[in-house]
Design a protein around this motif. Structure first.
Motif: not given
Length: 408
Positions: A251-266
């Motif tokens: 999932t996207a890193q570097l502080g790029e905002p995104g919805s919960w389901h696209e960030r909480l999983p690795h």
């Protein structure tokens, strides 16, 4: 349905595999079987879910999803994957409080084994369950709610009480998350790091005195970590927790905002999670013993590193579910992703378990472990009685269940 689990270290012994397309077919199948077990997406690494009888998947049942805005819940077909449920739920303006590192896992399978994400105030995925629907041993359809006195024993049930067909989950308003990766955490700063964001994962290869990576998952409205955060260095490119694996799987890193389901999983839903060629173990210990427990493993660091892909440290909040590894205690989960070589891994796994024994470790039910964890569960005997009530003939039992929960 395949004849082996996802990691291919288990080939199912079942004589027949079924994937019914409707509830009546499933109920007839369960009622007429002498031995039967439900299988999800196959992300377990042991034989707890296997059987010499019939193996049944509920993935072929109608993929129903029903949101109840008044009650703040969503009821989903048990065979759906968390990633699919999350995508639908986000589109309706809602979220689950937490997700596991893999969105590929089925809802029923994850709940039955107390699979978890991370966050010191967040319980494992089973703690979001408000109701269960299941087919019992005689083929009846039963719905049990949180108010039922048996409920706390039925949520994390290892598939031993029936075939779960529907799960009702608590929901919250949708939210956005930013994900940051930091390198080189001093061991002394571990406790501070684990409490520093909404969800935190710490990765190590056991080859350094410092911990290799920290994945901070913060609500998007929170400030980013400062440049010198806990003596670490910020990643300047996306990472994978397993060395050498492609970051595009993550999932996207570097502080790029995104919805919960696209960030909480690795890992991203459309990509292979982790490395695939692996074995896994995990033990849950009292959170307060984190530093002492890691120190107990230090003498084995070289042997661990030789057969390890990566080790992940996460926190899980306490709950009241009888067979949850987090029952009545805030926990540190120490997860090992091993190389796919059982002969090399088994003796190291046993040593890790021995070294952690003073801390009353509770294993993840779907991973590899050797010791019977029964003595670490205060409600063990209550669950054993519940097993006898729901399945007196042992229709849902396996050799491993008999080992952990002997019959009278």
């Amino acid at each position: 349905m395949t004849g082996h689990n996802w990691a291919r270290n288990i080939r199912y012994a079942a004589r027949t595999h079924h994937q019914p397309s409707n509830m009546d077919e499933l109920r007839r199948l369960v009622a007429g079987a002498d031995r039967i077990r439900a299988v999800g997406t196959g992300h377990s690494f042991n034989r707890l879910g296997d059987t010499i009888g019939d193996l049944v998947s509920v993935a072929g049942l109608p993929p129903a999803v029903a949101l109840d805005r008044d009650r703040g819940t969503v009821t989903v077909a048990a065979g759906l994957r968390y990633g699919d449920v999350a995508t639908w739920l986000h589109a309706q303006g809602y979220a689950l409080a937490n997700l596991a590192s893999l969105p590929h896992i089925s809802v029923a399978g994850a709940v039955a084994t107390a699979t978890h994400g991370s966050g010191q105030t967040l319980g494992n995925l089973a703690t979001a369950v408000a109701a269960l629907e299941l087919v019992t041993a005689d083929g009846d359809l039963l719905t049990v709610h949180r108010t039922d006195p048996r409920f706390a024993g039925m949520v994390v049930s290892l598939g031993a009480l029936g075939v779960v067909t529907g799960v009702t989950l608590d929901v919250v308003p949708t939210f956005d998350v930013r994900q940051y990766v930091r390198f080189g955490l001093p061991r002394a700063a571990l406790d501070a790091a684990l409490g520093a964001a909404y969800s935190v994962s710490v990765f190590t290869g056991w080859r350094s005195s410092r911990l290799d990576q920290v994945w901070l998952k913060q609500r998007a409205d929170q400030p980013p970590p400062p440049a010198d955060w806990l003596g670490t260095v910020a990643a300047d490119a996306s990472c994978h927790p397993v060395p050498g694996m492609p970051a595009e799987n993550c999932t996207a890193q570097l502080g790029e905002p995104g919805s919960w389901h696209e960030r909480l999983p690795h890992f991203r839903l459309g990509f292979t999670p982790s490395s695939g060629d692996e074995l896994q173990s995990e033990w849950h210990l009292p959170r307060a013993a984190a530093v002492e427990a890691l120190a107990a493993l230090d003498p084995a660091a070289e042997r661990i590193a030789a057969v390890l892909q990566v080790c992940e440290l996460r926190t899980v909040a306490a709950d009241g579910l009888w067979l949850s590894p987090n029952h009545d205690r805030d926990s540190l989960a120490i997860h090992f992703t091993w190389i796919g070589d059982p002969a090399a891994v088994t003796p190291v796994l046993a040593e890790v378990e021995d070294r952690l024994a003073p801390f009353a470790p509770r294993p993840h039910w779907g991973k590899l472990f050797a010791r019977n964890p029964a003595a670490t569960y205060p409600r063990y005997e209550d669950f054993r009685i519940l097993l006898g009530e729901f399945d007196p003939a042992g229709k849902f039992r396996t050799d491993e269940l008999d080992r952990y929960f002997p019959r009278d």
